[in-house]
Design a protein around this motif. Structure first.
Motif, mmCIF file in Angstrom:
data_model
loop_
_atom_site.group_PDB
_atom_site.id
_atom_site.type_symbol
_atom_site.label_atom_id
_atom_site.label_comp_id
_atom_site.label_asym_id
_atom_site.label_seq_id
_atom_site.Cartn_x
_atom_site.Cartn_y
_atom_site.Cartn_z
ATOM 1 N N TYR A 1 -12.410 -39.110 -7.911
ATOM 2 C CA TYR A 1 -12.369 -40.510 -8.331
ATOM 3 C C TYR A 1 -13.326 -40.686 -9.502
ATOM 4 C CZ TYR A 1 -16.833 -41.439 -5.911
ATOM 5 O OH TYR A 1 -18.150 -41.435 -5.512
ATOM 6 N N GLY A 2 -13.132 -41.743 -10.257
ATOM 7 C CA GLY A 2 -13.970 -42.000 -11.423
ATOM 8 C C GLY A 2 -13.283 -42.968 -12.361
ATOM 9 N N ASP A 3 -13.856 -43.127 -13.547
ATOM 10 C CA ASP A 3 -13.293 -44.081 -14.502
ATOM 11 C C ASP A 3 -11.917 -43.625 -14.966
ATOM 12 O OD1 ASP A 3 -15.099 -42.005 -15.745
ATOM 13 O OD2 ASP A 3 -14.029 -42.667 -17.522
ATOM 14 N N GLY A 4 -11.117 -44.611 -15.394
ATOM 15 C CA GLY A 4 -9.793 -44.285 -15.925
ATOM 16 C C GLY A 4 -8.726 -44.187 -14.851
ATOM 17 N N GLN A 5 -7.949 -43.124 -14.921
ATOM 18 C CA GLN A 5 -6.761 -42.972 -14.077
ATOM 19 C C GLN A 5 -7.072 -43.023 -12.584
ATOM 20 O OE1 GLN A 5 -4.641 -39.362 -14.939
ATOM 21 N NE2 GLN A 5 -3.111 -39.669 -13.336
ATOM 22 N N ILE B 1 -15.902 -37.705 -10.715
ATOM 23 C CA ILE B 1 -15.530 -36.881 -11.859
ATOM 24 C C ILE B 1 -16.758 -36.364 -12.615
ATOM 25 C CG2 ILE B 1 -15.224 -38.918 -13.328
ATOM 26 C CD1 ILE B 1 -13.291 -35.557 -13.548
ATOM 27 N N ASP B 2 -17.819 -37.152 -12.711
ATOM 28 C CA ASP B 2 -19.017 -36.719 -13.435
ATOM 29 C C ASP B 2 -19.656 -35.506 -12.764
ATOM 30 O OD1 ASP B 2 -18.492 -38.863 -15.044
ATOM 31 O OD2 ASP B 2 -20.280 -40.018 -14.508
ATOM 32 N N ASP B 3 -19.767 -35.554 -11.432
ATOM 33 C CA ASP B 3 -20.330 -34.414 -10.702
ATOM 34 C C ASP B 3 -19.408 -33.200 -10.773
ATOM 35 O OD1 ASP B 3 -22.865 -35.257 -9.698
ATOM 36 O OD2 ASP B 3 -21.855 -36.554 -8.275
ATOM 37 N N LEU B 4 -18.118 -33.440 -10.716
ATOM 38 C CA LEU B 4 -17.173 -32.329 -10.796
ATOM 39 C C LEU B 4 -17.327 -31.566 -12.105
ATOM 40 C CD1 LEU B 4 -14.744 -30.626 -10.008
ATOM 41 C CD2 LEU B 4 -13.253 -32.495 -10.737
ATOM 42 N N ILE B 5 -17.379 -32.276 -13.209
ATOM 43 C CA ILE B 5 -17.510 -31.621 -14.517
ATOM 44 C C ILE B 5 -18.823 -30.842 -14.594
ATOM 45 C CG2 ILE B 5 -17.709 -31.983 -16.999
ATOM 46 C CD1 ILE B 5 -14.867 -32.354 -15.860
ATOM 47 N N GLU B 6 -19.911 -31.425 -14.093
ATOM 48 C CA GLU B 6 -21.195 -30.727 -14.129
ATOM 49 C C GLU B 6 -21.154 -29.441 -13.322
ATOM 50 O OE1 GLU B 6 -23.703 -31.410 -16.116
ATOM 51 O OE2 GLU B 6 -22.451 -33.048 -16.873
ATOM 52 N N LEU B 7 -20.506 -29.472 -12.167
ATOM 53 C CA LEU B 7 -20.418 -28.282 -11.329
ATOM 54 C C LEU B 7 -19.556 -27.208 -11.982
ATOM 55 C CD1 LEU B 7 -20.196 -30.004 -7.852
ATOM 56 C CD2 LEU B 7 -21.941 -28.345 -8.541
ATOM 57 N N MET C 1 -6.413 -25.270 -14.959
ATOM 58 C CA MET C 1 -6.510 -26.625 -14.426
ATOM 59 C C MET C 1 -5.162 -27.338 -14.354
ATOM 60 S SD MET C 1 -9.826 -26.462 -14.351
ATOM 61 C CE MET C 1 -10.273 -28.109 -13.815
ATOM 62 N N ALA C 2 -4.107 -26.694 -14.822
ATOM 63 C CA ALA C 2 -2.801 -27.360 -14.890
ATOM 64 C C ALA C 2 -2.331 -27.773 -13.507
ATOM 65 C CB ALA C 2 -1.778 -26.434 -15.543
ATOM 66 N N GLY C 3 -1.768 -28.967 -13.421
ATOM 67 C CA GLY C 3 -1.293 -29.464 -12.139
ATOM 68 C C GLY C 3 -0.003 -30.256 -12.276
ATOM 69 N N LEU C 4 0.692 -30.393 -11.171
ATOM 70 C CA LEU C 4 1.986 -31.085 -11.162
ATOM 71 C C LEU C 4 2.295 -31.530 -9.750
ATOM 72 C CD1 LEU C 4 4.773 -31.640 -12.668
ATOM 73 C CD2 LEU C 4 5.475 -29.424 -11.777
ATOM 74 N N THR D 1 -4.891 -31.652 -21.240
ATOM 75 C CA THR D 1 -4.675 -33.076 -21.475
ATOM 76 C C THR D 1 -4.809 -33.893 -20.190
ATOM 77 O OG1 THR D 1 -2.280 -32.885 -21.158
ATOM 78 C CG2 THR D 1 -3.108 -32.606 -23.403
ATOM 79 N N GLY D 2 -5.077 -33.214 -19.081
ATOM 80 C CA GLY D 2 -5.182 -33.896 -17.798
ATOM 81 C C GLY D 2 -6.517 -34.577 -17.589
ATOM 82 N N TYR D 3 -6.647 -35.227 -16.461
ATOM 83 C CA TYR D 3 -7.835 -36.028 -16.144
ATOM 84 C C TYR D 3 -9.108 -35.180 -16.140
ATOM 85 C CZ TYR D 3 -10.729 -39.471 -13.665
ATOM 86 O OH TYR D 3 -11.714 -40.361 -13.309
ATOM 87 N N ILE D 4 -9.036 -34.025 -15.503
ATOM 88 C CA ILE D 4 -10.208 -33.149 -15.431
ATOM 89 C C ILE D 4 -10.294 -32.268 -16.674
ATOM 90 C CG2 ILE D 4 -11.361 -31.341 -14.105
ATOM 91 C CD1 ILE D 4 -9.782 -32.324 -11.639
ATOM 92 N N GLY D 5 -9.178 -31.644 -17.036
ATOM 93 C CA GLY D 5 -9.178 -30.691 -18.137
ATOM 94 C C GLY D 5 -9.627 -31.281 -19.460
ATOM 95 N N SER D 6 -9.226 -32.512 -19.759
ATOM 96 C CA SER D 6 -9.606 -33.135 -21.034
ATOM 97 C C SER D 6 -11.110 -33.381 -21.097
ATOM 98 C CB SER D 6 -8.843 -34.449 -21.236
ATOM 99 O OG SER D 6 -9.138 -35.378 -20.203
ATOM 100 N N ARG D 7 -11.695 -33.804 -19.978
ATOM 101 C CA ARG D 7 -13.134 -34.055 -19.941
ATOM 102 C C ARG D 7 -13.922 -32.744 -20.034
ATOM 103 N NH1 ARG D 7 -10.571 -38.176 -17.767
ATOM 104 N NH2 ARG D 7 -11.546 -40.237 -17.581
ATOM 105 N N LEU D 8 -13.419 -31.728 -19.387
ATOM 106 C CA LEU D 8 -14.064 -30.424 -19.469
ATOM 107 C C LEU D 8 -14.007 -29.887 -20.894
ATOM 108 C CD1 LEU D 8 -15.374 -27.990 -18.041
ATOM 109 C CD2 LEU D 8 -13.053 -27.146 -17.573
#
Length: 309
Positions: free
Chosen positions: A165-169, A196-202, A72-75, A8-15
């Motif tokens: 960095y990227g859209d949203g949060q 964030i777009d490049d991160l998901i692609e990688l 991907m969980a973070g805190l 449900t996080g910024y990266i995990g949800s997009r992935l």
């Protein structure tokens, strides 16, 4: 099936959305209190597993049918709480996955493991010498994965992810517009960024490749000084620059908090992952990333104004 912790996080949800769109089955670890956040992912077809990495008993059965895991969980919390999640939680998770047909375990780490490195260019082969509590915990987590991977014989990749960095949060324009930002230090330290777009692609390329048992820095081509990032953002947007908090006025406890991470100087190189995965960044530097992001930011704001009229 792919397991994603922190789905449900910024990266995990997009992935998760991208994997589901590719026809790949995804199981997401979700805290009971986060069930409202996972509704859109459920519509996309994610299988939800309720559990808490800080409570190993709640992870029983999570490994069923799992072949790959993105951890991907973070805190951001107290040292004890973060140790419980990152170190002990990782042990508990891998313990539940060890009887699964695990073909890849991917850890979302970070550059804080390197320490505070001034102008030095940081490659994956550099020594790790964390100076911040979060870096120390992150390094312990990496070592936990390496030790358990060797013991249980499963492939792994550790991603040392730069500041996203990227859209949203994590849209810097949103924060610059809505708040009078205060940032610790004078901004002369180096910061490594990744859109964030490049991160998901990688992450997806690594998942689809046969590259394993590797540590990768994930960042753009051109680390900049922290002040330069915000100067660029303000030049593009016309927003006021943040206030820099003088070093000598910052209490020690604040330096050691999560806010103190932005005082570290991290000039990371992405050479290894680009070469291994043959990837050309969509946003190789902050100028391209921020320019495109501001266009999106303005479009969203214009649409909001239109709806209100």
């Amino acid at each position: 099936m792919v397991l994603i912790t922190g789905c449900t996080g910024y990266i995990g949800s997009r992935l998760a959305v991208r994997l589901l769109s590719m026809g790949i089955k995804v199981k997401g670890l979700v805290l009971p209190k986060e069930m409202d956040k996972v509704q859109e992912l459920k519509k996309c077809g994610i299988e939800v597993f309720q559990g808490d990495l800080c409570n190993a008993e709640t992870l029983k059965g999570i490994g069923k049918n799992v072949e790959f895991a993105f951890h991907m969980a973070g805190l951001h919390s107290s040292v004890d709480r973060m140790t419980s999640l990152y170190v002990n939680g990782t042990k508990g998770l891998i313990n539940e996955l060890k009887n699964s047909p695990l073909k890849g375990f991917y850890l979302a780490g970070n550059g804080a493991v390197y320490g505070d490195c001034g102008d030095e260019i940081l490659y994956e082969s550099n020594n790790t010498n964390p100076t911040h509590p979060f870096g120390l915990i992150s390094l312990k987590t990496e070592k936990t994965v390496l030790e358990l991977a060797e013991r249980n014989q499963f492939p792994w990749i550790i991603f040392r992810i730069a500041e996203v960095y990227g859209d949203g949060q994590y849209d810097p324009f949103k924060n610059l517009r809505n708040y009078k930002l205060k940032i610790l230090g004078d901004g002369t330290n180096y910061t490594s960024k990744i859109h964030i777009d490049d991160l998901i692609e990688l992450l997806l390329l690594a998942f689809k490749s046969n590259k394993t048992n590797k540590i990768y820095n994930i960042c753009d081509d051109l680390p900049v000084r922290q002040k330069e990032f915000y100067e660029e953002a303000c030049s593009i947007s016309g927003y006021s620059e943040p206030e820099w908090v003088a070093d000598y006025t910052i209490p020690h406890r604040i330096r050691l908090s999560i806010h103190g991470l932005r005082m570290l100087s991290l000039r990371m190189s992405n050479r290894t992952i680009k070469e291994d995965l043959n990837y050309k960044l969509k946003y190789p530097a902050i100028r391209e990333g921020l320019t495109d992001l501001f266009k999106r930011h303005e479009t969203v704001n214009s649409n909001k104004i239109s709806l209100q009229m």
